[in-house]
Scaffold this motif. Structure first.
Motif, PDB file in Angstrom:
ATOM      1  N   UNK A 105     -63.434  -4.761  15.875  1.00  0.00           N
ATOM      2  CA  UNK A 105     -64.614  -4.076  16.421  1.00  0.00           C
ATOM      3  C   UNK A 105     -65.838  -4.078  15.502  1.00  0.00           C
ATOM      4  N   UNK A 106     -65.665  -4.103  14.197  1.00  0.00           N
ATOM      5  CA  UNK A 106     -66.799  -4.120  13.269  1.00  0.00           C
ATOM      6  C   UNK A 106     -67.265  -5.520  12.925  1.00  0.00           C
ATOM      7  N   UNK A 107     -66.899  -6.504  13.735  1.00  0.00           N
ATOM      8  CA  UNK A 107     -67.205  -7.892  13.432  1.00  0.00           C
ATOM      9  C   UNK A 107     -68.520  -8.411  13.991  1.00  0.00           C
ATOM     10  N   UNK A 108     -69.306  -7.524  14.590  1.00  0.00           N
ATOM     11  CA  UNK A 108     -70.599  -7.931  15.169  1.00  0.00           C
ATOM     12  C   UNK A 108     -71.697  -7.077  14.554  1.00  0.00           C
ATOM     13  N   UNK A 109     -72.830  -7.722  14.253  1.00  0.00           N
ATOM     14  CA  UNK A 109     -74.005  -7.011  13.737  1.00  0.00           C
ATOM     15  C   UNK A 109     -75.243  -7.480  14.489  1.00  0.00           C
ATOM     16  N   UNK A 110     -76.207  -6.581  14.607  1.00  0.00           N
ATOM     17  CA  UNK A 110     -77.467  -6.928  15.265  1.00  0.00           C
ATOM     18  C   UNK A 110     -78.325  -7.746  14.313  1.00  0.00           C
ATOM     19  N   UNK A 111     -78.804  -8.894  14.777  1.00  0.00           N
ATOM     20  CA  UNK A 111     -79.675  -9.757  13.979  1.00  0.00           C
ATOM     21  C   UNK A 111     -81.105  -9.551  14.469  1.00  0.00           C
ATOM     22  N   UNK A 112     -81.934  -8.881  13.662  1.00  0.00           N
ATOM     23  CA  UNK A 112     -83.313  -8.567  14.055  1.00  0.00           C
ATOM     24  C   UNK A 112     -84.158  -9.823  14.240  1.00  0.00           C
ATOM     25  N   UNK A 113     -83.834 -10.867  13.483  1.00  0.00           N
ATOM     26  CA  UNK A 113     -84.605 -12.105  13.566  1.00  0.00           C
ATOM     27  C   UNK A 113     -84.513 -12.740  14.955  1.00  0.00           C
TER      28      UNK A 113
END
Length: 147
Positions: free
Chosen positions: A37-45
């Protein structure tokens, strides 16, 4: 690769193979949100969620298991996971094995499923290491290599 990477790989491998063994022969997705579940992050770029280093590690583990002949999948969905995953004949055969050193009649696959359900990460990793070792022995015996 460090010892901690090997341990992490073994734990993920155990989790992945246990899920596929439990549902065999029905193909199922292997999704990042379910397995890590913690394997995704938001990429602002780029403005949306992408796999982070943990997600990429999971994806690399699944790819390695597929390339090594333990499982197959239909397609990879970039930030989500893999569709229609199922054990191969090799993967099933290895998971059906019962190590001689154990005083149990449970197969490695059954032990992986049970250990995954109770959240015993260390045991899952140890069992996965045994699965991969048996897989190597099967491969070397099949090809007539010393093992």
């Amino acid at each position: 690769m460090t010892a901690s990477n090997i341990k992490k790989f073994d734990e993920l491998t155990g989790q992945i193979l246990g899920v596929l063994y439990e549902g065999f022969p029905v193909p199922r997705p292997l999704l990042l949100g379910d397995l890590m579940p913690g394997g995704i992050s938001f990429d602002e770029r780029i403005g949306f969620d992408v796999p982070n280093k943990h997600g990429e590690f999971l994806f690399a583990s699944i790819e390695w298991l597929a390339e090594s002949g333990y499982l197959r999948y239909k397609q990879k969905i970039h930030a989500t996971g893999y569709t229609d995953c199922v054990l191969t004949a090799k993967g099933l055969e290895v998971l059906k094995a019962t190590p001689d050193s154990l005083s149990t009649e449970s197969s490695l696959g059954e032990q992986l499923v049970d250990a995954s359900k109770i959240g015993a990460k260390s045991l899952v990793g140890d069992l996965a290491g045994q699965v991969l070792s048996i897989g190597v022995k099967f491969a070397t015996n099949h090809f007539g290599l010393p093992g």
